[in-house]
Design a protein around this motif. Structure first.
Motif, PDB file in Angstrom:
ATOM      1  N   ASP A 137       0.835  -1.203   0.000  1.00 56.57           N
ATOM      2  CA  ASP A 137       0.000   0.000   0.000  1.00 56.57           C
ATOM      3  C   ASP A 137       0.868   1.251   0.000  1.00 56.57           C
ATOM      4  O   ASP A 137       2.001   1.253   0.480  1.00 56.57           O
ATOM      5  N   MET A 138       0.282   2.321  -0.509  1.00 59.32           N
ATOM      6  CA  MET A 138       1.033   3.561  -0.647  1.00 59.32           C
ATOM      7  C   MET A 138       1.414   4.153   0.708  1.00 59.32           C
ATOM      8  O   MET A 138       2.530   4.654   0.880  1.00 59.32           O
ATOM      9  N   ILE A 139       0.521   4.091   1.683  1.00 56.38           N
ATOM     10  CA  ILE A 139       0.812   4.695   2.976  1.00 56.38           C
ATOM     11  C   ILE A 139       1.975   3.993   3.663  1.00 56.38           C
ATOM     12  O   ILE A 139       2.784   4.599   4.367  1.00 56.38           O
ATOM     13  N   ASP A 140       2.110   2.664   3.445  1.00 54.71           N
ATOM     14  CA  ASP A 140       3.243   1.932   4.016  1.00 54.71           C
ATOM     15  C   ASP A 140       4.548   2.338   3.343  1.00 54.71           C
ATOM     16  O   ASP A 140       5.593   2.425   4.000  1.00 54.71           O
ATOM     17  N   ILE A 141       4.509   2.567   2.056  1.00 55.38           N
ATOM     18  CA  ILE A 141       5.729   2.967   1.340  1.00 55.38           C
ATOM     19  C   ILE A 141       6.181   4.354   1.776  1.00 55.38           C
ATOM     20  O   ILE A 141       7.385   4.614   1.910  1.00 55.38           O
ATOM     21  N   LEU A 142       5.220   5.246   2.035  1.00 56.43           N
ATOM     22  CA  LEU A 142       5.584   6.616   2.396  1.00 56.43           C
ATOM     23  C   LEU A 142       5.970   6.770   3.859  1.00 56.43           C
ATOM     24  O   LEU A 142       6.648   7.744   4.202  1.00 56.43           O
ATOM     25  N   THR A 143       5.566   5.842   4.721  1.00 55.54           N
ATOM     26  CA  THR A 143       5.814   6.024   6.161  1.00 55.54           C
ATOM     27  C   THR A 143       6.723   4.933   6.700  1.00 55.54           C
ATOM     28  O   THR A 143       7.936   4.977   6.540  1.00 55.54           O
ATOM     29  N   SER A 144       6.148   3.951   7.347  1.00 51.33           N
ATOM     30  CA  SER A 144       6.941   2.984   8.119  1.00 51.33           C
ATOM     31  C   SER A 144       7.387   1.768   7.328  1.00 51.33           C
ATOM     32  O   SER A 144       8.124   0.943   7.864  1.00 51.33           O
ATOM     33  N   GLY A 145       6.975   1.637   6.086  1.00 54.78           N
ATOM     34  CA  GLY A 145       7.313   0.427   5.338  1.00 54.78           C
ATOM     35  C   GLY A 145       8.540   0.533   4.464  1.00 54.78           C
ATOM     36  O   GLY A 145       8.796  -0.366   3.661  1.00 54.78           O
ATOM     37  N   ILE A 199      -0.560  12.545   6.330  1.00 53.62           N
ATOM     38  CA  ILE A 199       0.522  12.014   7.174  1.00 53.62           C
ATOM     39  C   ILE A 199       0.586  12.757   8.503  1.00 53.62           C
ATOM     40  O   ILE A 199       0.757  12.152   9.571  1.00 53.62           O
ATOM     41  N   ARG A 200       0.408  14.085   8.458  1.00 52.58           N
ATOM     42  CA  ARG A 200       0.419  14.848   9.711  1.00 52.58           C
ATOM     43  C   ARG A 200      -0.755  14.463  10.604  1.00 52.58           C
ATOM     44  O   ARG A 200      -0.618  14.377  11.838  1.00 52.58           O
ATOM     45  N   ALA A 201      -1.923  14.235  10.010  1.00 50.14           N
ATOM     46  CA  ALA A 201      -3.072  13.808  10.805  1.00 50.14           C
ATOM     47  C   ALA A 201      -2.815  12.447  11.455  1.00 50.14           C
ATOM     48  O   ALA A 201      -3.160  12.222  12.623  1.00 50.14           O
ATOM     49  N   ARG A 202      -2.224  11.550  10.734  1.00 50.34           N
ATOM     50  CA  ARG A 202      -1.892  10.247  11.317  1.00 50.34           C
ATOM     51  C   ARG A 202      -0.886  10.384  12.453  1.00 50.34           C
ATOM     52  O   ARG A 202      -0.984   9.698  13.476  1.00 50.34           O
ATOM     53  N   GLU A 203       0.071  11.270  12.282  1.00 51.23           N
ATOM     54  CA  GLU A 203       1.047  11.483  13.353  1.00 51.23           C
ATOM     55  C   GLU A 203       0.400  12.078  14.595  1.00 51.23           C
ATOM     56  O   GLU A 203       0.718  11.689  15.728  1.00 51.23           O
ATOM     57  N   GLN A 206      -1.505   9.325  16.349  1.00 51.14           N
ATOM     58  CA  GLN A 206      -0.611   8.431  17.078  1.00 51.14           C
ATOM     59  C   GLN A 206      -0.050   9.099  18.335  1.00 51.14           C
ATOM     60  O   GLN A 206       0.104   8.450  19.377  1.00 51.14           O
ATOM     61  N   ARG A 207       0.228  10.408  18.250  1.00 46.99           N
ATOM     62  CA  ARG A 207       0.726  11.113  19.420  1.00 46.99           C
ATOM     63  C   ARG A 207      -0.326  11.153  20.529  1.00 46.99           C
ATOM     64  O   ARG A 207      -0.009  10.971  21.719  1.00 46.99           O
ATOM     65  N   THR A 208      -1.600  11.382  20.163  1.00 50.04           N
ATOM     66  CA  THR A 208      -2.667  11.382  21.167  1.00 50.04           C
ATOM     67  C   THR A 208      -2.809  10.003  21.814  1.00 50.04           C
ATOM     68  O   THR A 208      -3.006   9.886  23.031  1.00 50.04           O
ATOM     69  N   ILE A 209      -2.733   8.979  21.011  1.00 51.85           N
ATOM     70  CA  ILE A 209      -2.815   7.617  21.556  1.00 51.85           C
ATOM     71  C   ILE A 209      -1.667   7.358  22.532  1.00 51.85           C
ATOM     72  O   ILE A 209      -1.853   6.780  23.612  1.00 51.85           O
TER      73      ILE A 209
END
Length: 423
Positions: free
Chosen positions: A212-220, A267-271, A274-277
Motif C-alpha cells: 500500500d502507498m501509505i506503508d511505502i511513504l511512512t513505516s514500510g 501524514i500529519r493527521a496520522r502522526e 498516534q501522538r494522542t494515543i
C-alpha cells in the motif's frame, strides 16, 4: 700539395706520427718506404683515431659471416674485382623468424594487479583464472580479461510506479554490488551493468505493486528495501551474473507532485492521532499503578483488622476459659473479684465522685478542673468548658463552701473510710 693528392709521391697520413708512405700497388701489396729502414716507421707505435670506413667494413664482414657469406679475398682481384663465396639463402629468413618469435614471446608477459583477477580465454574458450602477479600467456592465442573484484560498484534509479491500492508513488533507490565470480561476470552476461539495472527495476516494481502507498511513504520503507534486496539477489543468481549485492538503499519515497500537499496533510493527521494515543497510554500507565497500590493498601488494612479482631476474640475466649476454671474452684472469691473489676471499669469512665457526707468525715481536696477535663477527654465531647459545680451534688458543694475555713484543722483527724471511685 695535399697529402692524398693523386700522383703525389709522398702521401703522408696527417694522423700518424711517422706516417706510412707509399700505397698499395696493383696487386694489393704495400710499397716500400722512402725513408728506408726504421726511419719510415718512426712513430708507428702511436696510431691516430680509427678509420670509420674500416670499422663499418668489419661489422659488415661479421654480419655476412653470420648469414653464411664468405669474406672477400685478401685484396687480390681477378678481372678487376674480388671473388665471393656463395651465401646461404635461408639465413636472413631464419634470423627474421627468430626475432619475430622473441618479440611474440615478450608480448605474452603481463601484470595482474592485487585487486584484479584475469579470466583466460583460449580461442574464446574458458581456460582458467589467473591470480595477481607477473603472468605469461601466449599472445594472439589467449585473451586475458581483467576484472576488478574489490571495487564496489553502484547504480541508482528513480521510477514512478503503481501501488497495490492503485496509487502512484515515486521511489528513488540505489544499489551497491561487487563481483563475486569473475568467470560468470565475464562469460554468462553480455552487459552486467544493464542486466543488474533491469533486474533492479523489475524487483522494485514487483515489491511496490504488492504494498500500500501509505506503508511505502511512512513505516514500510525498511521492509521495502529488504524485500527488494532479497528478490534482486535471487534474480542475479538465476542469471549466473557472478554479482553479490552489498546494500540496497531507499533514498526517498514521495507522492506525485500535484497531490503531495494532500498526502502531507494525511501524514500529519496520522502522526497527531498516534501522538494522542501515546499520551493516553502514558496517562493510563501513570494512573493504573497508583490505583492498584491504593487497592492493595486497603486489602492489607482489611486483613490486618481481621487478624486483630480474631486475635482479640481469641484472647477474650481464652480469658473466659481461664476465669471459668478458677470460678469452678472458688465461686465466691471469683464472684467478688469479678464484681470489683466490673465496678472499677464502670466508675473509671464516670465523672461522678462519691464522698462520705457525715458530720465527722474529714474534708478532702478534689482537683475539680482535672476531673472535668479528664471526663471530657475520655468522652470526646464538646463539654470540656462546663463547670465542675454542675457535675457534683449541690449538697456536697454547699458543705464544701461552709467548711472551707476549717480545712487545715480537720485534716489531721481520723475519719471513717471514704471510698472514692473514678479518676
Amino acid at each position: 700539395m695535399a697529402w692524398n693528392e693523386p700522383g703525389g709521391g709522398n702521401q703522408h697520413d696527417p694522423w700518424s706520427s711517422g706516417g706510412r708512405r707509399g700505397g698499395n700497388d696493383g696487386d694489393g701489396n704495400r710499397g716500400s718506404n722512402n725513408g728506408g729502414g726504421n726511419n719510415g716507421n718512426k712513430g708507428g707505435n702511436n696510431p691516430g683515431p680509427p678509420d670509420l670506413d674500416e670499422a663499418l667494413k668489419k661489422f659488415q664482414d661479421k654480419l655476412n659471416s653470420m648469414l653464411g657469406g664468405g669474406k672477400k679475398g685478401g685484396g687480390k682481384k681477378t678481372g678487376g674485382g674480388g671473388s665471393d663465396k656463395n651465401r646461404n639463402p635461408f639465413a636472413l629468413p631464419g634470423l627474421l623468424i627468430i626475432v619475430a618469435l622473441a618479440i611474440w614471446a615478450a608480448m605474452g608477459f603481463y601484470l595482474v594487479d592485487q585487486s584484479e583477477r584475469g579470466v583466460v580465454l583460449r580461442f574464446g574458450e574458458f581456460q582458467g583464472i589467473v591470480d595477481p602477479g607477473l603472468q605469461w600467456n601466449p599472445p594472439l592465442i589467449d585473451d586475458v580479461r581483467m576484472v576488478n573484484v574489490t571495487r564496489v560498484r553502484s547504480l541508482s534509479q528513480t521510477q514512478s510506479m503503481l501501488t497495490r491500492d492503485e496509487n502512484i508513488v515515486e521511489v528513488e533507490i540505489s544499489a551497491q554490488y561487487q563481483v563475486a565470480n569473475p568467470r560468470d561476470f565475464v562469460l554468462n552476461v553480455r552487459d552486467p551493468a544493464i542486466s543488474i539495472e533491469n533486474a533492479l527495476d523489475s524487483a522494485l516494481r514487483h515489491v511496490v505493486g504488492g504494498t500500500d502507498m501509505i506503508d511505502i511513504l511512512t513505516s514500510g520503507r525498511e521492509i521495502l528495501g529488504s524485500s527488494v534486496a532479497s528478490r534482486l539477489q535471487s534474480y542475479l543468481d538465476n542469471y549466473g551474473a557472478g554479482i553479490r549485492l552489498q546494500t540496497i538503499n531507499i533514498e526517498s519515497t514521495s507522492a506525485p507532485a500535484p497531490v503531495i500537499d494532500a498526502f502531507d496533510d494525511v501524514i500529519r493527521a496520522r502522526e497527531d492521532r498516534q501522538r494522542t494515543i501515546n499520551q493516553g497510554i502514558a496517562y493510563a500507565n501513570a494512573i493504573i499503578p497508583e490505583a492498584q497500590g491504593q487497592a492493595q493498601r486497603i486489602v492489607e488494612q482489611g486483613q490486618g483488622y481481621r487478624e486483630s479482631v480474631v486475635a482479640e476474640a481469641q484472647g477474650q475466649a481464652n480469658r473466659f476459659n481461664s476465669l471459668l476454671s478458677e470460678y469452678t474452684n472458688a465461686p465466691d472469691i471469683m464472684r467478688e473479684r469479678m464484681y470489683l473489676d466490673t465496678m472499677e471499669e464502670v466508675f473509671s469512665n464516670s465523672p461522678k465522685v462519691l464522698l462520705d457526707v457525715s458530720e465527722n468525715a474529714p474534708l478532702m481536696y478534689l482537683p475539680l478542673d482535672q476531673l472535668s477535663g479528664g471526663s471530657s477527654n475520655r468522652n470526646n465531647s464538646s463539654s470540656g468548658s462546663a463547670n465542675s459545680d454542675e457535675q457534683l451534688d449541690p449538697s456536697v458543694l454547699e458543705r464544701l463552701r461552709n467548711t472551707q475555713g476549717s480545712s487545715s484543722s480537720s485534716s489531721n483527724t481520723n475519719s471513717s473510710s471514704i471510698r472514692r471511685e473514678g479518676r
